[in-house]
Design a protein around this motif. Structure first.
Motif, PDB file in Angstrom:
ATOM      1  N   LEU A  82      37.109  31.518  44.542  1.00  0.00           N
ATOM      2  CA  LEU A  82      35.771  31.925  44.918  1.00  0.00           C
ATOM      3  C   LEU A  82      35.767  32.193  46.219  1.00  0.00           C
ATOM      4  O   LEU A  82      34.775  32.932  46.569  1.00  0.00           O
ATOM      5  N   ARG A  83      36.842  32.050  47.043  1.00  0.00           N
ATOM      6  CA  ARG A  83      37.055  32.540  48.553  1.00  0.00           C
ATOM      7  C   ARG A  83      38.026  33.542  48.449  1.00  0.00           C
ATOM      8  O   ARG A  83      38.148  34.105  49.439  1.00  0.00           O
ATOM      9  N   ASN A  84      38.370  33.980  47.643  1.00  0.00           N
ATOM     10  CA  ASN A  84      39.271  35.005  47.244  1.00  0.00           C
ATOM     11  C   ASN A  84      38.669  36.538  47.233  1.00  0.00           C
ATOM     12  O   ASN A  84      37.872  36.470  46.589  1.00  0.00           O
ATOM     13  N   ASP A  85      39.245  37.338  48.224  1.00  0.00           N
ATOM     14  CA  ASP A  85      38.518  38.876  48.331  1.00  0.00           C
ATOM     15  C   ASP A  85      38.491  39.558  46.997  1.00  0.00           C
ATOM     16  O   ASP A  85      37.832  40.250  46.544  1.00  0.00           O
ATOM     17  N   GLN A  86      39.842  39.372  46.249  1.00  0.00           N
ATOM     18  CA  GLN A  86      40.038  40.113  45.100  1.00  0.00           C
ATOM     19  C   GLN A  86      38.857  39.583  44.031  1.00  0.00           C
ATOM     20  O   GLN A  86      38.442  40.534  43.179  1.00  0.00           O
ATOM     21  N   VAL A  87      38.740  38.338  43.869  1.00  0.00           N
ATOM     22  CA  VAL A  87      37.799  37.885  42.958  1.00  0.00           C
ATOM     23  C   VAL A  87      36.281  38.255  43.194  1.00  0.00           C
ATOM     24  O   VAL A  87      35.602  38.630  42.432  1.00  0.00           O
ATOM     25  N   LYS A  88      35.955  37.921  44.449  1.00  0.00           N
ATOM     26  CA  LYS A  88      34.844  38.545  44.985  1.00  0.00           C
ATOM     27  C   LYS A  88      34.398  39.838  44.437  1.00  0.00           C
ATOM     28  O   LYS A  88      33.271  40.476  44.264  1.00  0.00           O
ATOM     29  N   GLU A  89      35.242  40.846  44.938  1.00  0.00           N
ATOM     30  CA  GLU A  89      35.201  42.226  44.441  1.00  0.00           C
ATOM     31  C   GLU A  89      34.958  42.531  42.838  1.00  0.00           C
ATOM     32  O   GLU A  89      34.327  43.067  42.406  1.00  0.00           O
ATOM     33  N   ALA A  90      35.852  41.722  42.112  1.00  0.00           N
ATOM     34  CA  ALA A  90      35.726  41.974  40.762  1.00  0.00           C
ATOM     35  C   ALA A  90      34.252  41.386  40.234  1.00  0.00           C
ATOM     36  O   ALA A  90      33.959  41.824  39.378  1.00  0.00           O
ATOM     37  N   LEU A  91      33.874  40.111  40.784  1.00  0.00           N
ATOM     38  CA  LEU A  91      32.517  39.877  40.626  1.00  0.00           C
ATOM     39  C   LEU A  91      31.567  40.660  40.871  1.00  0.00           C
ATOM     40  O   LEU A  91      30.680  41.085  40.209  1.00  0.00           O
ATOM     41  N   ARG A  92      31.732  41.447  41.993  1.00  0.00           N
ATOM     42  CA  ARG A  92      30.881  42.771  42.349  1.00  0.00           C
ATOM     43  C   ARG A  92      30.898  43.715  41.251  1.00  0.00           C
ATOM     44  O   ARG A  92      29.823  44.214  40.925  1.00  0.00           O
ATOM     45  N   ARG A  93      32.065  44.060  40.860  1.00  0.00           N
ATOM     46  CA  ARG A  93      32.396  45.190  39.969  1.00  0.00           C
ATOM     47  C   ARG A  93      31.655  44.639  38.626  1.00  0.00           C
ATOM     48  O   ARG A  93      30.650  45.514  37.750  1.00  0.00           O
ATOM     49  N   PRO A 109      39.640  44.486  34.304  1.00  0.00           N
ATOM     50  CA  PRO A 109      40.776  45.245  33.971  1.00  0.00           C
ATOM     51  C   PRO A 109      41.858  44.971  34.930  1.00  0.00           C
ATOM     52  O   PRO A 109      43.313  45.055  34.588  1.00  0.00           O
ATOM     53  N   HIS A 110      41.759  44.941  36.116  1.00  0.00           N
ATOM     54  CA  HIS A 110      42.514  44.859  37.157  1.00  0.00           C
ATOM     55  C   HIS A 110      43.368  43.570  37.322  1.00  0.00           C
ATOM     56  O   HIS A 110      44.635  43.010  37.262  1.00  0.00           O
ATOM     57  N   LEU A 111      42.317  42.365  37.467  1.00  0.00           N
ATOM     58  CA  LEU A 111      42.758  41.056  37.488  1.00  0.00           C
ATOM     59  C   LEU A 111      43.787  40.479  36.342  1.00  0.00           C
ATOM     60  O   LEU A 111      44.480  39.697  36.390  1.00  0.00           O
ATOM     61  N   SER A 112      43.057  41.112  35.216  1.00  0.00           N
ATOM     62  CA  SER A 112      43.769  40.572  33.989  1.00  0.00           C
ATOM     63  C   SER A 112      45.125  40.935  33.578  1.00  0.00           C
ATOM     64  O   SER A 112      45.729  40.254  32.620  1.00  0.00           O
ATOM     65  N   GLN A 113      45.802  41.738  34.559  1.00  0.00           N
ATOM     66  CA  GLN A 113      47.120  42.372  34.399  1.00  0.00           C
ATOM     67  C   GLN A 113      47.968  41.829  35.601  1.00  0.00           C
ATOM     68  O   GLN A 113      49.284  41.785  35.701  1.00  0.00           O
TER      69      GLN A 113
END
Length: 321
Positions: free
Chosen positions: A294-305, A53-57
Motif C-alpha cells: 500500500l506504500r508501493n507506487d505501482q500498487v497506488k497507480e493500479a488502485l487509481r486505474r 492487467p499489468h500487475l497480474s503479469q
C-alpha cells in the motif's frame, strides 16, 4: 492423520490472557477491528493484482497477491478462536480441534518461510540477472513456485503433529496460552516424552526457519552488493527503497519467530510468550500489506486505474439509464 493420545484427555482449556481479564471487552473490540482491517487490506491487494492487467503479469505481484492470501489464512487460524474465547471465557477446545489449529498455524508459518525465500529469489534474479529475469521468472514458473511453497509448508508439519498427538496426556489439561502451541502442549504430556521435543524442534523449526533465513540473507546480500556496483544513482535508490521494505517484513517475521523457536532461552515467562506469539500471528499480518504494497507506487497507480474504470463504468451506466 489419526490423532489419538494414549489417555482419556478429550479436551484442553486455553487459559488465554489471564493477566488482562479486566480488559476483556477492550481486547475483544481491538482484535475485531484489527482482524477486519487485516482482511480488508489483503483483499484489496488481491483484488488489485487480479484485476489490473499489468500487475497480474509481473512475478513480484503474483507472489505478493498470493502472499496476501496466505496472510489472510494465517490470521484466520488464530484471531477468530481468540475472539470466541474473549467473548466466552471458558476457553474449552477439543483435542482434535487443538491439534488442527496447531497443524494449520504452523503449516502456514512454514509456508510463509518458503514464501519469503521465493520473494528473495525473485528480487535476486530481477536485480542480479535482469536480462535473463523475464525468461527465468515466467508466470508459469512463478505459479509453480507458489504451489511448491504451499505443498512444502503443509507436508513439513505432519510429522511433529502426529508425534505429539501420540503422547500420553494424563492431566492437567490447561494450556497457558491463547492458542494450541506445541511448547505448552508438550509441557502437559506425561513423562517420558523421549526425543520428541528435539525431533519437533529440528524438523519443524530449526531446519525450516534457519534454512530459509540463511537463503534470504544470502539472496539480499547478493542484491545489495549488485546495487552498490550500479552506476545509476536514481535506479539504485529506487531498488534500495524496494529492498528496504522487503527486509522490514523479513525482520518482522524472523525476529519474533527466532526468539520463540530457535534461540534457546530456558523457561520463558508465559505472558511474554503470549505477547510475542500475538505479534507474529495477528499484528504482523496487519502490518505486512502496509509495508509491502500500500506504500508501493505501482500498487497506488493500479488502485487509481481501478477507481477510474469503476467511475467510468458508473457514469456510462447512468447515461444509459
Amino acid at each position: 492423520m489419526e490423532l489419538a493420545n494414549k489417555t482419556g484427555v478429550q479436551e484442553f482449556v486455553l487459559l488465554g490472557f489471564e493477566a488482562l481479564q479486566q480488559k476483556r471487552i477492550l481486547l475483544l473490540i481491538f482484535f475485531i477491528v484489527l482482524y477486519v482491517l487485516t482482511l480488508a487490506e489483503n483483499i484489496t491487494i488481491i483484488t488489485v493484482v487480479l484485476l489490473d492487467p499489468h500487475l497480474s503479469q509481473l512475478p513480484m505481484y503474483i507472489l505478493l497477491g498470493n502472499f496476501s492470501w496466505l496472510e489472510m489464512c494465517y490470521v484466520t487460524t488464530t484471531v477468530p478462536r481468540m475472539l470466541f474465547d474473549l467473548a466466552s471465557p471458558q476457553g474449552i477446545i477439543s483435542f482434535g480441534d487443538c491439534f488442527l489449529q496447531y497443524y494449520l498455524l504452523f503449516s502456514l508459518g512454514s509456508t510463509e518461510d518458503f514464501y519469503l525465500s521465493a520473494m528473495a529469489l525473485d528480487r535476486y534474479l530481477a536485480i542480479c540477472y535482469p536480462l535473463r529475469y523475464p525468461q527465468i521468472m515466467s508466470p508459469n514458473f512463478c505459479y509453480a513456485l507458489v504451489a511448491s511453497c504451499w505443498v512444502l509448508g503443509f507436508l513439513w508439519q505432519i510429522l511433529p503433529v502426529v508425534l505429539i498427538s501420540k503422547l500420553s496426556f494424563c492431566g492437567p489439561n490447561v494450556i497457558d496460552h491463547f492458542l494450541c502451541d506445541p511448547g505448552p502442549i508438550l509441557s502437559l504430556a506425561c513423562p517420558p516424552v523421549g526425543k520428541i521435543p528435539l525431533i519437533c524442534q529440528i524438523v519443524a523449526d530449526t531446519v525450516v526457519i534457519l534454512g530459509n533465513f540463511f537463503f534470504v540473507v544470502l539472496s539480499y546480500s547478493a542484491v545489495i552488493l549488485t546495487l552498490l556496483k550500479t552506476s545509476s544513482q536514481g535506479s539504485r535508490m529506487k531498488a534500495f527503497s524496494t529492498i528496504f521494505f522487503h527486509l522490514v517484513v523479513v525482520t518482522l517475521f524472523y525476529g519474533p519467530v527466532a526468539a520463540m523457536y530457535v534461540i534457546p532461552g530456558g523457561e520463558r515467562h508465559s505472558e511474554v510468550t503470549k505477547a510475542v506469539t500475538l505479534f507474529y500471528s495477528a499484528i504482523t499480518p496487519f502490518l505486512n500489506p502496509l509495508i509491502y504494497c500500500l506504500r508501493n507506487d505501482q500498487v497506488k497507480e493500479a488502485l487509481r486505474r481501478l477507481q477510474r474504470r469503476k467511475l467510468a463504468h458508473h457514469t456510462e451506466h447512468q447515461c444509459y439509464r
